[in-house]
Design an enzyme around this catalytic site. Structure first.
Site, PDB file in Angstrom:
ATOM      1  N   ARG A 103      38.117  45.464  53.216  1.00 56.58           N
ATOM      2  CA  ARG A 103      39.010  45.431  52.062  1.00 56.58           C
ATOM      3  C   ARG A 103      40.426  45.795  52.504  1.00 56.58           C
ATOM      4  O   ARG A 103      40.632  46.651  53.379  1.00 56.58           O
ATOM      5  CB  ARG A 103      38.511  46.436  51.027  1.00 56.58           C
ATOM      6  CG  ARG A 103      39.256  46.446  49.693  1.00 56.58           C
ATOM      7  CD  ARG A 103      38.992  45.217  48.908  1.00 56.58           C
ATOM      8  NE  ARG A 103      39.354  45.396  47.488  1.00 56.58           N
ATOM      9  CZ  ARG A 103      39.705  44.402  46.697  1.00 56.58           C
ATOM     10  NH1 ARG A 103      39.778  43.161  47.157  1.00 56.58           N
ATOM     11  NH2 ARG A 103      39.989  44.615  45.435  1.00 56.58           N
ATOM     12  N   THR A 394      38.558  33.970  44.866  1.00 52.70           N
ATOM     13  CA  THR A 394      37.708  34.540  45.903  1.00 52.70           C
ATOM     14  C   THR A 394      36.842  33.408  46.426  1.00 52.70           C
ATOM     15  O   THR A 394      36.775  32.337  45.837  1.00 52.70           O
ATOM     16  CB  THR A 394      36.826  35.673  45.324  1.00 52.70           C
ATOM     17  OG1 THR A 394      37.667  36.730  44.847  1.00 52.70           O
ATOM     18  CG2 THR A 394      35.876  36.269  46.330  1.00 52.70           C
ATOM     19  N   ASP A 434      44.691  44.827  42.114  1.00 51.50           N
ATOM     20  CA  ASP A 434      43.368  45.269  41.680  1.00 51.50           C
ATOM     21  C   ASP A 434      43.334  46.771  41.411  1.00 51.50           C
ATOM     22  O   ASP A 434      42.332  47.285  40.899  1.00 51.50           O
ATOM     23  CB  ASP A 434      42.305  44.932  42.731  1.00 51.50           C
ATOM     24  CG  ASP A 434      41.821  43.492  42.626  1.00 51.50           C
ATOM     25  OD1 ASP A 434      42.151  42.830  41.637  1.00 51.50           O
ATOM     26  OD2 ASP A 434      41.115  43.039  43.544  1.00 51.50           O
ATOM     27  N   SER A 458      36.964  46.586  43.937  1.00 48.04           N
ATOM     28  CA  SER A 458      36.666  45.159  43.971  1.00 48.04           C
ATOM     29  C   SER A 458      35.399  44.868  43.177  1.00 48.04           C
ATOM     30  O   SER A 458      34.518  45.717  43.053  1.00 48.04           O
ATOM     31  CB  SER A 458      36.467  44.697  45.417  1.00 48.04           C
ATOM     32  OG  SER A 458      35.970  43.371  45.472  1.00 48.04           O
ATOM     33  N   SER A 459      35.316  43.638  42.666  1.00 45.63           N
ATOM     34  CA  SER A 459      34.101  43.169  42.003  1.00 45.63           C
ATOM     35  C   SER A 459      33.177  42.408  42.940  1.00 45.63           C
ATOM     36  O   SER A 459      32.072  42.027  42.543  1.00 45.63           O
ATOM     37  CB  SER A 459      34.468  42.248  40.828  1.00 45.63           C
ATOM     38  OG  SER A 459      35.123  42.965  39.819  1.00 45.63           O
ATOM     39  N   GLY A 481      36.339  36.840  40.202  1.00 42.76           N
ATOM     40  CA  GLY A 481      36.848  38.094  39.671  1.00 42.76           C
ATOM     41  C   GLY A 481      35.774  38.966  39.057  1.00 42.76           C
ATOM     42  O   GLY A 481      34.683  39.132  39.614  1.00 42.76           O
TER      43      GLY A 481
END
Length: 574
Positions: A103, A394, A434, A458-459, A481
């Site tokens: 990340r 993404t 985010d 994050s998702s 998302g």
């Protein structure tokens, strides 16, 4: 506070403590061809083909996944690439699961007021996105280097060859790519390099099928292939940081040291069970695994199999479970190197059973609040819900090799074309949006507030699923998302409860209910359930949802690829 880093810290490598680049150590051989030849599923057929090419050369699942990530940088630049970050989950045939956190991190100079205007109020979203303020230190190359060190077979440079060929020799602009360029023109065309890539001289998007080339990206990839991650995090650090800083004049921004100090982190996987299936994914800063396991765990006492996919009751319960899971997600999930995240407690079976008692088949909960998953009463004010903007772009891909090793990898630059900034032929992420724009609420700090060196929540939910006999049966994940954990949960209910193949489970329509209302996927069969859901008390809306999932499944003695029919995805065997 300094993040917990893995043993593979990039800074010493970049400063010359290591004299070889990834892949220069003696090559390891791939495992025996006992589980067919493997499979690759990705959101673009060119990227899937790149992974399959690496498998044909004898590469591991990790080698192939890295090649896919690099190829997506070329052919799907709106969604992911080396300008962003990702999460990697690796499963070995013996059931061992490892995860790597790539990340992005906030620059060291970032602080709680990063997204506040002069009046102390949160900035307008797009003012924060476009430019350097939203750019986090990219993590994908560091992630790839760490994964390759642990599980690579082929030389590092070999993994770059398919992407370099695509960038230098060209690829056809797809329908989806052209639509993204047009719809996100404020980012895709923000800088001259982006305009030159996607737009004609008169400012119109190039026609679908146009052969595009990106020699600047080919040169960048060639340099990283030859020089290893130091070519990204050291050799280009000053120029990249200056490009980001120039886009935020008069403001604190990224520095070369932020790139030089970046390290991917090995994390403990987060695992749970659902109807005797073992499900593993990423822990914090991902909210993916906690949310997936919570949604499923809260539904376990209901006979979802008997209800079936046509049942309004089944989808009502699915909606209600989402509401509980997302309430916990919003309050507690953040970078666990900076705040205490009760991840294990959030997925504890006893806790989820207690939360499940709030669900009723007959009516909607009037209101939903986060629970107290092992949090002492004295900590009642230790975290507050923030105001994170919606997540968007993404890409997910899944790979299994001939030896039965599997990788589930989700990569992102956050929104379509990220920050709009391009450097070295690739788009830079807008991942810092985010974070919560507000650092506190009612005087209580928000867990997901901005801090220097911190990773935003994050998702992303790259996931591995093991059958009751211990065999790996599914590597899955999604893009889109905040819908990502719901897409994965829905697919797992389809796979486990309703006996669907991974392909059919992914194709199931989606109901998304992270808060007080239910959203039904426009044009889907779920729209017919709207009256029944409204009768149960749900405020219902119907709209398009950003859905894109990919998986590899073990079925009938072989690996089968699955991809979202809503996307341009593909599954390719070597």
């Amino acid at each position: 506070m300094m993040p917990r880093l893995s043993a593979f810290v990039l800074a010493p490598l970049l400063l010359g403590a290591c004299t070889t680049i990834p892949g220069e150590s003696p090559a390891r051989t791939a495992g025996p061809d006992t589980l067919a030849t493997g499979m690759v599923s990705a959101a673009d057929p060119r990227a899937a083909a790149a992974g399959a090419q690496i498998l044909r050369q004898g590469g591991s699942a990790t080698d192939a996944a890295i090649a896919v990530m690099l190829a997506l940088t070329v052919v799907e630049p709106q969604s992911s690439g080396i300008g962003g970050g990702g999460f990697y989950v690796h499963a070995a045939p013996d059931g061992t699961v490892e995860t790597i956190d790539g990340r992005e991190t906030a620059p060291a100079e970032a602080g709680p007021g990063w997204f506040l205007g002069p009046d102390g109020a949160p900035m307008p979203f797009m003012d924060a996105v476009i430019g350097g303020r939203s750019v986090g230190v990219p993590g994908n190359i560091a992630l790839a280097a760490l994964a390759h060190r642990d599980h690579g077979v082929l030389p590092w440079a070999d993994l770059f060859a398919p992407a370099i060929a695509l960038a230098r020799e060209g690829w056809s602009l797809s329908q989806r790519g052209a639509e993204f360029a047009a719809n996100a023109r404020n980012r895709s065309a923000h800088e001259a390099a982006g305009r030159a890539l996607f737009f004609d001289a008169d400012g119109t998007v190039r026609p679908v099928g146009t052969r595009l080339t990106n020699p600047a990206l080919a040169d960048t990839l060639q340099a990283i292939a030859a020089g290893g991650p130091r070519a990204f995090y050291r050799d280009r650090a000053e120029a990249l940081a200056q490009h980001v800083a120039a886009a935020t004049p008069g403001e604190a921004a990224m520095r070369a040291a932020d790139l030089q100090d970046y390290a991917a982190a090995e994390r403990e996987p987060l695992c749970g069970t659902y109807r005797r299936y073992r499900i593993c994914g990423m822990g914090p800063p991902s909210s993916g695994a906690t949310t997936v396991l919570a949604i499923l765990g809260q539904l376990e006492r209901f006979d979802m199999a008997a209800l079936g996919p046509q049942s309004a009751t089944a989808w009502h319960l699915f909606a209600e479970s989402q509401r509980l899971a997302y309430a916990d997600r919003e309050l507690y999930l953040a970078d666990s190197d900076f705040v205490s995240v009760p991840a294990a407690a959030l997925v504890d079976p006893d806790y989820l059973a207690t939360r499940s008692q709030l669900l009723s088949v007959d009516n909607r909960m009037a209101s939903v609040a986060a629970g107290r998953p092992g949090v002492p009463q004295a900590c009642a004010g230790c975290a507050a819900d923030g105001d994170e903007p919606p997540e968007n772009g993404t890409s997910h891909f899944a790979v299994v090799d001939a030896g039965g090793n599997a990788v589930s990898y989700t990569s992102t630059i956050e929104g379509p074309f990220g920050s709009g900034l391009m450097f070295g032929g690739f788009y830079l992420n807008n991942e810092l949006t985010d974070f919560s724009f507000s650092p506190q609420r009612d005087g209580v700090p928000v867990a997901n507030r901005v801090e220097g060196g911190k990773r935003p929540r994050s998702s992303m939910a790259p996931t591995m699923v093991f059958a009751p006999d211990g065999r790996l049966v599914l590597a899955i994940g999604a893009a889109g998302g905040a819908t990502i954990p719901v897409q994965v949960s829905k697919a797992l209910i389809g796979y486990i409860d309703w006996g669907l193949s991974a392909q059919d489970a992914i194709a199931l329509p989606l109901l998304f209910s992270p808060g007080d209302g239910v959203t039904l996927e426009q044009g889907s069969t779920l729209v017919t359930l709207r009256p029944a859901l409204e009768a149960l008390g749900h405020p219902v809306a119907v709209r398009d949802l950003p859905l894109k999932a990919n998986a590899v499944e073990w079925r009938d003695g072989r690996w089968i690829g699955a991809f979202d029919p809503r996307s341009e995805g593909a599954a390719v065997a070597p």
